[in-house]
Write an enzyme that holds these catalytic residues in place. Structure first.
Site, PDB file in Angstrom:
ATOM      1  N   GLU A 111       0.821  -1.212   0.000  1.00 39.10           N
ATOM      2  CA  GLU A 111       0.000   0.000   0.000  1.00 39.10           C
ATOM      3  C   GLU A 111       0.853   1.260   0.000  1.00 39.10           C
ATOM      4  O   GLU A 111       0.521   2.229  -0.668  1.00 39.10           O
ATOM      5  CB  GLU A 111      -1.035  -0.016   1.142  1.00 39.10           C
ATOM      6  CG  GLU A 111      -0.584   0.487   2.503  1.00 39.10           C
ATOM      7  CD  GLU A 111       0.208  -0.501   3.339  1.00 39.10           C
ATOM      8  OE1 GLU A 111       1.149  -1.140   2.799  1.00 39.10           O
ATOM      9  OE2 GLU A 111      -0.076  -0.600   4.547  1.00 39.10           O
ATOM     10  N   VAL A 112       1.973   1.249   0.740  1.00 40.75           N
ATOM     11  CA  VAL A 112       2.734   2.486   0.873  1.00 40.75           C
ATOM     12  C   VAL A 112       4.233   2.218   0.941  1.00 40.75           C
ATOM     13  O   VAL A 112       4.672   1.254   1.568  1.00 40.75           O
ATOM     14  CB  VAL A 112       2.238   3.303   2.110  1.00 40.75           C
ATOM     15  CG1 VAL A 112       2.321   2.514   3.388  1.00 40.75           C
ATOM     16  CG2 VAL A 112       2.980   4.625   2.249  1.00 40.75           C
ATOM     17  N   ASP A 113       4.973   3.049   0.257  1.00 47.92           N
ATOM     18  CA  ASP A 113       6.440   3.030   0.327  1.00 47.92           C
ATOM     19  C   ASP A 113       6.819   4.195   1.228  1.00 47.92           C
ATOM     20  O   ASP A 113       6.787   5.353   0.803  1.00 47.92           O
ATOM     21  CB  ASP A 113       7.001   3.197  -1.092  1.00 47.92           C
ATOM     22  CG  ASP A 113       8.525   3.256  -1.130  1.00 47.92           C
ATOM     23  OD1 ASP A 113       9.153   3.232  -0.055  1.00 47.92           O
ATOM     24  OD2 ASP A 113       9.068   3.322  -2.250  1.00 47.92           O
ATOM     25  N   ASP A 114       7.136   3.879   2.469  1.00 51.48           N
ATOM     26  CA  ASP A 114       7.438   4.918   3.452  1.00 51.48           C
ATOM     27  C   ASP A 114       8.957   5.069   3.564  1.00 51.48           C
ATOM     28  O   ASP A 114       9.562   5.867   2.838  1.00 51.48           O
ATOM     29  CB  ASP A 114       6.776   4.539   4.781  1.00 51.48           C
ATOM     30  CG  ASP A 114       7.022   5.552   5.879  1.00 51.48           C
ATOM     31  OD1 ASP A 114       7.273   6.722   5.555  1.00 51.48           O
ATOM     32  OD2 ASP A 114       6.966   5.179   7.067  1.00 51.48           O
ATOM     33  N   THR A 117      12.093   0.316   3.700  1.00 55.24           N
ATOM     34  CA  THR A 117      12.738  -0.833   4.342  1.00 55.24           C
ATOM     35  C   THR A 117      12.049  -2.137   3.947  1.00 55.24           C
ATOM     36  O   THR A 117      12.702  -3.138   3.625  1.00 55.24           O
ATOM     37  CB  THR A 117      12.681  -0.675   5.875  1.00 55.24           C
ATOM     38  OG1 THR A 117      13.168   0.626   6.203  1.00 55.24           O
ATOM     39  CG2 THR A 117      13.515  -1.715   6.578  1.00 55.24           C
ATOM     40  N   TRP A 181       0.586  10.849   7.713  1.00 57.75           N
ATOM     41  CA  TRP A 181       0.165   9.483   8.004  1.00 57.75           C
ATOM     42  C   TRP A 181      -1.089   9.196   7.179  1.00 57.75           C
ATOM     43  O   TRP A 181      -2.061   9.947   7.227  1.00 57.75           O
ATOM     44  CB  TRP A 181      -0.131   9.285   9.484  1.00 57.75           C
ATOM     45  CG  TRP A 181      -0.444   7.841   9.770  1.00 57.75           C
ATOM     46  CD1 TRP A 181      -1.667   7.298  10.003  1.00 57.75           C
ATOM     47  CD2 TRP A 181       0.500   6.752   9.822  1.00 57.75           C
ATOM     48  NE1 TRP A 181      -1.566   5.932  10.183  1.00 57.75           N
ATOM     49  CE2 TRP A 181      -0.242   5.572  10.076  1.00 57.75           C
ATOM     50  CE3 TRP A 181       1.889   6.651   9.657  1.00 57.75           C
ATOM     51  CZ2 TRP A 181       0.366   4.319  10.181  1.00 57.75           C
ATOM     52  CZ3 TRP A 181       2.478   5.396   9.761  1.00 57.75           C
ATOM     53  CH2 TRP A 181       1.723   4.257  10.029  1.00 57.75           C
ATOM     54  N   TRP A 186      -9.258  -0.080   5.202  1.00 60.37           N
ATOM     55  CA  TRP A 186      -9.313  -1.397   5.852  1.00 60.37           C
ATOM     56  C   TRP A 186      -8.836  -1.354   7.299  1.00 60.37           C
ATOM     57  O   TRP A 186      -8.984  -2.332   8.024  1.00 60.37           O
ATOM     58  CB  TRP A 186      -8.532  -2.452   5.052  1.00 60.37           C
ATOM     59  CG  TRP A 186      -7.168  -2.002   4.582  1.00 60.37           C
ATOM     60  CD1 TRP A 186      -6.007  -2.010   5.299  1.00 60.37           C
ATOM     61  CD2 TRP A 186      -6.838  -1.470   3.291  1.00 60.37           C
ATOM     62  NE1 TRP A 186      -4.974  -1.518   4.539  1.00 60.37           N
ATOM     63  CE2 TRP A 186      -5.447  -1.192   3.302  1.00 60.37           C
ATOM     64  CE3 TRP A 186      -7.558  -1.209   2.147  1.00 60.37           C
ATOM     65  CZ2 TRP A 186      -4.790  -0.646   2.197  1.00 60.37           C
ATOM     66  CZ3 TRP A 186      -6.893  -0.683   1.051  1.00 60.37           C
ATOM     67  CH2 TRP A 186      -5.536  -0.413   1.080  1.00 60.37           C
ATOM     68  N   GLU A 187      -8.264  -0.229   7.710  1.00 57.81           N
ATOM     69  CA  GLU A 187      -7.861  -0.118   9.128  1.00 57.81           C
ATOM     70  C   GLU A 187      -8.947   0.563   9.958  1.00 57.81           C
ATOM     71  O   GLU A 187      -8.864   0.600  11.179  1.00 57.81           O
ATOM     72  CB  GLU A 187      -6.599   0.748   9.244  1.00 57.81           C
ATOM     73  CG  GLU A 187      -5.400   0.200   8.497  1.00 57.81           C
ATOM     74  CD  GLU A 187      -4.318   1.255   8.234  1.00 57.81           C
ATOM     75  OE1 GLU A 187      -3.191   0.853   7.924  1.00 57.81           O
ATOM     76  OE2 GLU A 187      -4.604   2.473   8.323  1.00 57.81           O
TER      77      GLU A 187
HETATM   78  P1  5GP Z   1       8.342   1.079   5.119  1.00 62.25           P
HETATM   79  O1  5GP Z   1       8.790   2.111   6.114  1.00 62.25           O
HETATM   80  O2  5GP Z   1       9.098  -0.180   5.244  1.00 62.25           O
HETATM   81  O3  5GP Z   1       8.352   1.642   3.707  1.00 62.25           O
HETATM   82  O4  5GP Z   1       6.826   0.778   5.440  1.00 62.25           O
HETATM   83  C1  5GP Z   1       6.538  -0.207   6.400  1.00 62.25           C
HETATM   84  C2  5GP Z   1       5.086  -0.348   6.663  1.00 62.25           C
HETATM   85  O5  5GP Z   1       4.699   0.690   7.551  1.00 62.25           O
HETATM   86  C3  5GP Z   1       4.123  -0.224   5.498  1.00 62.25           C
HETATM   87  O6  5GP Z   1       3.964  -1.412   4.766  1.00 62.25           O
HETATM   88  C4  5GP Z   1       2.853   0.127   6.239  1.00 62.25           C
HETATM   89  O7  5GP Z   1       2.239  -1.029   6.742  1.00 62.25           O
HETATM   90  C5  5GP Z   1       3.356   0.978   7.380  1.00 62.25           C
HETATM   91  N1  5GP Z   1       3.182   2.397   7.066  1.00 62.25           N
HETATM   92  C6  5GP Z   1       4.133   3.313   6.763  1.00 62.25           C
HETATM   93  N2  5GP Z   1       3.595   4.521   6.546  1.00 62.25           N
HETATM   94  C7  5GP Z   1       2.261   4.360   6.702  1.00 62.25           C
HETATM   95  C8  5GP Z   1       1.138   5.257   6.614  1.00 62.25           C
HETATM   96  O8  5GP Z   1       1.239   6.449   6.332  1.00 62.25           O
HETATM   97  N3  5GP Z   1      -0.079   4.724   6.865  1.00 62.25           N
HETATM   98  C9  5GP Z   1      -0.258   3.413   7.194  1.00 62.25           C
HETATM   99  N4  5GP Z   1      -1.496   3.009   7.425  1.00 62.25           N
HETATM  100  N5  5GP Z   1       0.762   2.545   7.285  1.00 62.25           N
HETATM  101  C10 5GP Z   1       2.002   3.012   7.041  1.00 62.25           C
END
Ligand code: 5GP
Length: 204
Positions: A111-114, A117, A181, A186-187
């Site tokens: 869903e999201v690339d934050d 990682t 954020w 779905w949450e």
């Molecule tokens: P990463 O930091 O590895 O790219 O993201 C890890 C996980 O953190 C995502 O798959 C997601 O589940 C959660 N996440 C990161 N940012 C958000 C956000 O803005 N909203 C939600 N709901 N989850 C997030």
């Protein structure tokens, strides 16, 4: 400073998948999806409907689960905790599941690339496991390629890295957004309230 929240509805998710589908079909030509749980499941399922070509079977979806947590190994890490990803669900390495990836165009969906990682981990580990499965089955000649689809990419410095060939050409984010954020439908425990908040944001 409080973190801003952005509310995304099911309808918006649906339309983001619909909008992305032609490019995915044209450029990535996936014949298998790997959905990263839980956020990748719903987008992958919606996308599948838009990727379906008349007369061809649906693209199969394999689910994997990854969980990300901050690990503090020593006191020195308090300032800069390491981020660890653990597998909560993976493809069965010994079985046909991994072999089904060999020679395919695999679309990884989240869903999201934050911080990136999770995606870094998913790509690295899937590539490694497929390579091993290819060696075991003597199918090294078959090219397996990975591409990525996410609903949202946060425009921020990333901790994770992706292979060049993915980032330049096989990576698609339906939207690039700021570091708010994102609240996915779905949450939501109260979906009507969630939708109301989303609508109010749209009208701002
Ligand atoms: P990463 O930091 O590895 O790219 O993201 C890890 C996980 O953190 C995502 O798959 C997601 O589940 C959660 N996440 C990161 N940012 C958000 C956000 O803005 N909203 C939600 N709901 N989850 C997030």
């Amino acid at each position: 400073m409080s973190i801003e929240k952005t509310y995304v509805t099911y309808n918006q998710v649906h339309k983001l998948c619909q909008e992305a589908a032609p490019k995915i079909l044209d450029e990535f030509r996936p014949n298998l999806m790997v959905a990263i749980g839980g956020g990748g499941y719903v987008p992958a399922r919606i996308l599948r409907s838009f990727l379906k070509k008349p007369g061809s079977p649906n693209i199969p979806i394999q689910a994997i689960g990854l969980s990300l947590y901050e690990s503090l190994k020593t006191d020195a890490d308090v300032e800069a905790p390491g981020t660890k990803v653990t597998r909560t669900q993976w493809l069965d390495l010994s079985s046909l599941e991994m072999a089904t990836l060999i020679g395919k165009n695999v679309l990884i969906v989240d869903e999201v690339d934050d911080t990136r990682t999770t995606l870094e981990y998913a790509v690295r580990e899937l590539e490694k496991d497929v390579r091993e499965a290819q060696e075991k089955s003597g199918r090294q000649g078959e090219k397996t390629s990975f591409s990525i689809f996410v609903l949202h990419n946060k425009d921020k410095p990333k901790k994770g890295t992706l292979p060049e060939e993915i980032i330049h050409g096989r990576y698609l984010a339906a939207r690039t957004v700021g570091d708010d954020w994102i609240c996915y439908p779905w949450e939501a425990l109260d979906i009507d309230e969630h939708d109301r908040l989303s609508k109010a944001q749209e009208q701002k």
